[in-house]
Design a protein around this motif. Structure first.
Motif, PDB file in Angstrom:
ATOM      1  N   GLY A 165     -23.343  -6.065 -11.333  1.00 48.82           N
ATOM      2  CA  GLY A 165     -23.102  -4.387 -10.347  1.00 48.82           C
ATOM      3  C   GLY A 165     -24.460  -3.741 -11.100  1.00 48.82           C
ATOM      4  O   GLY A 165     -24.864  -2.337 -11.033  1.00 48.82           O
ATOM      5  N   CYS A 166     -24.783  -3.770 -12.490  1.00 49.62           N
ATOM      6  CA  CYS A 166     -25.919  -3.326 -12.948  1.00 49.62           C
ATOM      7  C   CYS A 166     -27.634  -3.424 -13.337  1.00 49.62           C
ATOM      8  O   CYS A 166     -28.105  -4.083 -12.651  1.00 49.62           O
ATOM      9  CB  CYS A 166     -26.215  -3.445 -14.363  1.00 49.62           C
ATOM     10  N   GLY A 167     -28.350  -2.456 -11.331  1.00 48.45           N
ATOM     11  CA  GLY A 167     -29.481  -2.490 -10.902  1.00 48.45           C
ATOM     12  C   GLY A 167     -30.906  -1.742 -11.897  1.00 48.45           C
ATOM     13  O   GLY A 167     -31.466  -1.910 -11.538  1.00 48.45           O
ATOM     14  N   GLY A 168     -29.886  -1.402 -13.400  1.00 48.40           N
ATOM     15  CA  GLY A 168     -31.113  -0.915 -14.345  1.00 48.40           C
ATOM     16  C   GLY A 168     -30.476   0.619 -14.022  1.00 48.40           C
ATOM     17  O   GLY A 168     -29.567   0.968 -12.837  1.00 48.40           O
ATOM     18  N   PRO A 169     -31.716   1.585 -14.428  1.00 50.72           N
ATOM     19  CA  PRO A 169     -31.735   3.014 -14.523  1.00 50.72           C
ATOM     20  C   PRO A 169     -32.317   3.036 -12.889  1.00 50.72           C
ATOM     21  O   PRO A 169     -32.146   3.420 -12.732  1.00 50.72           O
ATOM     22  CB  PRO A 169     -32.554   3.639 -15.337  1.00 50.72           C
ATOM     23  N   LYS A 170     -30.779   4.389 -12.564  1.00 51.48           N
ATOM     24  CA  LYS A 170     -31.276   4.466 -11.234  1.00 51.48           C
ATOM     25  C   LYS A 170     -32.413   5.875 -11.183  1.00 51.48           C
ATOM     26  O   LYS A 170     -33.110   6.353 -11.836  1.00 51.48           O
ATOM     27  CB  LYS A 170     -30.235   6.124 -10.765  1.00 51.48           C
ATOM     28  N   GLU A 171     -33.029   5.740  -9.916  1.00 55.52           N
ATOM     29  CA  GLU A 171     -34.755   6.648 -10.107  1.00 55.52           C
ATOM     30  C   GLU A 171     -34.544   7.057  -8.641  1.00 55.52           C
ATOM     31  O   GLU A 171     -33.965   6.988  -7.602  1.00 55.52           O
ATOM     32  CB  GLU A 171     -35.256   5.187  -9.864  1.00 55.52           C
ATOM     33  N   ILE A 172     -34.657   8.180  -8.002  1.00 53.57           N
ATOM     34  CA  ILE A 172     -34.675   9.275  -7.465  1.00 53.57           C
ATOM     35  C   ILE A 172     -36.756   9.521  -6.994  1.00 53.57           C
ATOM     36  O   ILE A 172     -37.048   9.398  -7.441  1.00 53.57           O
ATOM     37  CB  ILE A 172     -33.895  10.655  -7.709  1.00 53.57           C
ATOM     38  N   ILE A 173     -36.555   9.314  -5.946  1.00 53.70           N
ATOM     39  CA  ILE A 173     -37.494   9.923  -4.778  1.00 53.70           C
ATOM     40  C   ILE A 173     -37.977  11.244  -5.081  1.00 53.70           C
ATOM     41  O   ILE A 173     -36.912  11.971  -5.131  1.00 53.70           O
ATOM     42  CB  ILE A 173     -37.218   9.479  -3.350  1.00 53.70           C
ATOM     43  N   VAL A 174     -39.405  11.206  -5.762  1.00 49.92           N
ATOM     44  CA  VAL A 174     -39.407  13.218  -6.417  1.00 49.92           C
ATOM     45  C   VAL A 174     -40.814  12.993  -5.152  1.00 49.92           C
ATOM     46  O   VAL A 174     -41.669  12.160  -5.679  1.00 49.92           O
ATOM     47  CB  VAL A 174     -39.456  13.314  -7.350  1.00 49.92           C
ATOM     48  N   LYS A 175     -40.716  13.832  -4.245  1.00 48.70           N
ATOM     49  CA  LYS A 175     -42.185  14.491  -4.015  1.00 48.70           C
ATOM     50  C   LYS A 175     -42.060  16.062  -4.055  1.00 48.70           C
ATOM     51  O   LYS A 175     -41.666  16.624  -4.066  1.00 48.70           O
ATOM     52  CB  LYS A 175     -42.098  13.721  -2.120  1.00 48.70           C
ATOM     53  N   GLY A 176     -43.621  16.137  -3.171  1.00 50.99           N
ATOM     54  CA  GLY A 176     -44.157  17.744  -3.464  1.00 50.99           C
ATOM     55  C   GLY A 176     -45.291  17.664  -3.572  1.00 50.99           C
ATOM     56  O   GLY A 176     -46.215  17.358  -2.417  1.00 50.99           O
TER      57      GLY A 176
ATOM     58  N   GLU B 299     -34.274  11.102 -23.832  1.00 47.42           N
ATOM     59  CA  GLU B 299     -34.635   9.291 -23.574  1.00 47.42           C
ATOM     60  C   GLU B 299     -35.121   9.168 -22.071  1.00 47.42           C
ATOM     61  O   GLU B 299     -34.288   9.463 -21.528  1.00 47.42           O
ATOM     62  CB  GLU B 299     -33.701   8.146 -24.409  1.00 47.42           C
ATOM     63  N   GLY B 300     -35.810   8.340 -22.077  1.00 49.04           N
ATOM     64  CA  GLY B 300     -35.818   7.400 -20.371  1.00 49.04           C
ATOM     65  C   GLY B 300     -37.056   7.100 -20.300  1.00 49.04           C
ATOM     66  O   GLY B 300     -38.122   7.360 -20.401  1.00 49.04           O
ATOM     67  N   LYS B 301     -36.935   6.752 -19.026  1.00 47.12           N
ATOM     68  CA  LYS B 301     -38.650   6.105 -18.826  1.00 47.12           C
ATOM     69  C   LYS B 301     -39.411   6.982 -17.618  1.00 47.12           C
ATOM     70  O   LYS B 301     -39.174   8.159 -17.236  1.00 47.12           O
ATOM     71  CB  LYS B 301     -38.297   5.015 -17.458  1.00 47.12           C
ATOM     72  N   VAL B 302     -40.744   7.172 -18.202  1.00 45.55           N
ATOM     73  CA  VAL B 302     -42.204   7.603 -18.049  1.00 45.55           C
ATOM     74  C   VAL B 302     -42.763   7.251 -16.047  1.00 45.55           C
ATOM     75  O   VAL B 302     -42.633   6.240 -15.909  1.00 45.55           O
ATOM     76  CB  VAL B 302     -42.954   8.211 -18.501  1.00 45.55           C
ATOM     77  N   SER B 303     -42.407   8.136 -15.383  1.00 45.07           N
ATOM     78  CA  SER B 303     -42.548   7.875 -14.142  1.00 45.07           C
ATOM     79  C   SER B 303     -44.164   8.695 -13.507  1.00 45.07           C
ATOM     80  O   SER B 303     -44.612  10.154 -14.371  1.00 45.07           O
ATOM     81  CB  SER B 303     -41.400   8.395 -13.541  1.00 45.07           C
ATOM     82  N   ALA B 304     -44.755   7.702 -13.254  1.00 49.32           N
ATOM     83  CA  ALA B 304     -46.119   9.163 -12.342  1.00 49.32           C
ATOM     84  C   ALA B 304     -46.050   8.346 -10.773  1.00 49.32           C
ATOM     85  O   ALA B 304     -45.653   7.425 -10.675  1.00 49.32           O
ATOM     86  CB  ALA B 304     -47.420   8.410 -13.421  1.00 49.32           C
ATOM     87  N   GLY B 305     -47.009   9.703 -10.617  1.00 49.35           N
ATOM     88  CA  GLY B 305     -47.612   9.142  -9.223  1.00 49.35           C
ATOM     89  C   GLY B 305     -48.698   9.641  -9.041  1.00 49.35           C
ATOM     90  O   GLY B 305     -49.770  10.725  -9.285  1.00 49.35           O
ATOM     91  N   PRO B 306     -49.822   9.015  -8.442  1.00 51.44           N
ATOM     92  CA  PRO B 306     -50.982  10.137  -7.221  1.00 51.44           C
ATOM     93  C   PRO B 306     -50.507  11.091  -6.823  1.00 51.44           C
ATOM     94  O   PRO B 306     -50.079  11.293  -6.175  1.00 51.44           O
ATOM     95  CB  PRO B 306     -51.389   8.823  -6.619  1.00 51.44           C
ATOM     96  N   ILE B 307     -51.484  11.869  -6.785  1.00 54.11           N
ATOM     97  CA  ILE B 307     -51.350  13.346  -5.906  1.00 54.11           C
ATOM     98  C   ILE B 307     -52.858  13.056  -5.494  1.00 54.11           C
ATOM     99  O   ILE B 307     -53.434  12.991  -5.442  1.00 54.11           O
ATOM    100  CB  ILE B 307     -51.078  14.618  -6.243  1.00 54.11           C
ATOM    101  N   THR B 308     -52.415  12.889  -3.813  1.00 52.97           N
ATOM    102  CA  THR B 308     -53.360  13.323  -2.509  1.00 52.97           C
ATOM    103  C   THR B 308     -53.678  14.350  -1.783  1.00 52.97           C
ATOM    104  O   THR B 308     -52.171  14.324  -1.378  1.00 52.97           O
ATOM    105  CB  THR B 308     -53.268  11.533  -1.839  1.00 52.97           C
ATOM    106  N   ASN B 309     -54.450  14.372  -1.554  1.00 48.61           N
ATOM    107  CA  ASN B 309     -54.536  15.997   0.144  1.00 48.61           C
ATOM    108  C   ASN B 309     -53.397  16.936  -0.656  1.00 48.61           C
ATOM    109  O   ASN B 309     -52.857  17.085   0.314  1.00 48.61           O
ATOM    110  CB  ASN B 309     -54.229  14.974   1.203  1.00 48.61           C
ATOM    111  N   GLY B 310     -52.797  16.979  -2.053  1.00 48.21           N
ATOM    112  CA  GLY B 310     -52.517  18.162  -2.289  1.00 48.21           C
ATOM    113  C   GLY B 310     -50.581  17.743  -2.392  1.00 48.21           C
ATOM    114  O   GLY B 310     -49.814  18.286  -2.762  1.00 48.21           O
ATOM    115  N   GLU B 311     -50.785  16.301  -2.257  1.00 51.11           N
ATOM    116  CA  GLU B 311     -48.993  15.747  -2.240  1.00 51.11           C
ATOM    117  C   GLU B 311     -49.060  14.642  -2.815  1.00 51.11           C
ATOM    118  O   GLU B 311     -49.662  13.340  -3.838  1.00 51.11           O
ATOM    119  CB  GLU B 311     -48.635  15.968  -0.445  1.00 51.11           C
ATOM    120  N   PHE B 312     -47.408  14.790  -3.647  1.00 56.17           N
ATOM    121  CA  PHE B 312     -47.301  13.186  -4.538  1.00 56.17           C
ATOM    122  C   PHE B 312     -45.750  13.132  -3.944  1.00 56.17           C
ATOM    123  O   PHE B 312     -45.408  13.410  -3.344  1.00 56.17           O
ATOM    124  CB  PHE B 312     -47.065  13.471  -5.891  1.00 56.17           C
ATOM    125  N   ASN B 313     -45.797  11.661  -4.078  1.00 59.34           N
ATOM    126  CA  ASN B 313     -44.242  10.871  -3.739  1.00 59.34           C
ATOM    127  C   ASN B 313     -44.043   9.442  -4.887  1.00 59.34           C
ATOM    128  O   ASN B 313     -44.867   8.212  -4.449  1.00 59.34           O
ATOM    129  CB  ASN B 313     -44.210  10.568  -2.082  1.00 59.34           C
TER     130      ASN B 313
END
Length: 120
Positions: free
Chosen positions: A13-24, A45-59
């Motif tokens: 049942g352990c799929g690793g740490p929970k991740e949430i969709i973050v957008k804006g 503690e925790g995992k660093v997360s990142a994403g691209p910003i394209t046309n003013g939006e990220f997800n």
């Protein structure tokens, strides 16, 4: 055999740490950030997360919790670099990246919308 199943069951049942969709949206001086990067760094503690910003939006996906946020972006200058290649320059002030004061809270729910309105 029953003992082996009992030992393996908790691991299934352990799929690793929970991740949430973050957008804006990210704006700088009222204009959408066209081409950038946003980084969420957990406070503690925790995992660093990142994403691209394209046309003013990220997800992207991030773990829940309190985050330090860094935002970077570049734009191409009209004049080429000395080697003839495109010349890109960073235009987001250090107070939003190297010396960031930005924070965000990723709530433990299906999706979070977080907007950043940056100023000079």
């Amino acid at each position: 055999m029953l003992v082996l199943v009992g030992l393996l069951f908790p691991l299934l049942g352990c799929g690793g740490p929970k991740e949430i969709i973050v957008k804006g949206k990210v704006t700088y001086d009222g204009q959408p950030v066209d081409n950038g990067q946003i980084i969420f760094i957990p406070k503690g503690e925790g995992k660093v997360s990142a994403g691209p910003i394209t046309n003013g939006e990220f997800n992207f996906a991030a773990p829940p919790g309190e985050m330090e946020v860094k935002i970077t972006a570049t734009k191409e200058l009209a004049k080429a670099a000395k080697d003839g290649l495109p010349n890109y320059v960073s235009y987001i002030p250090k107070k939003y990246n190297d010396e960031t004061s930005l924070t965000a809270t990723v709530e433990d729910k299906a999706e979070n919308t977080i907007n950043f309105d940056l100023e000079k």
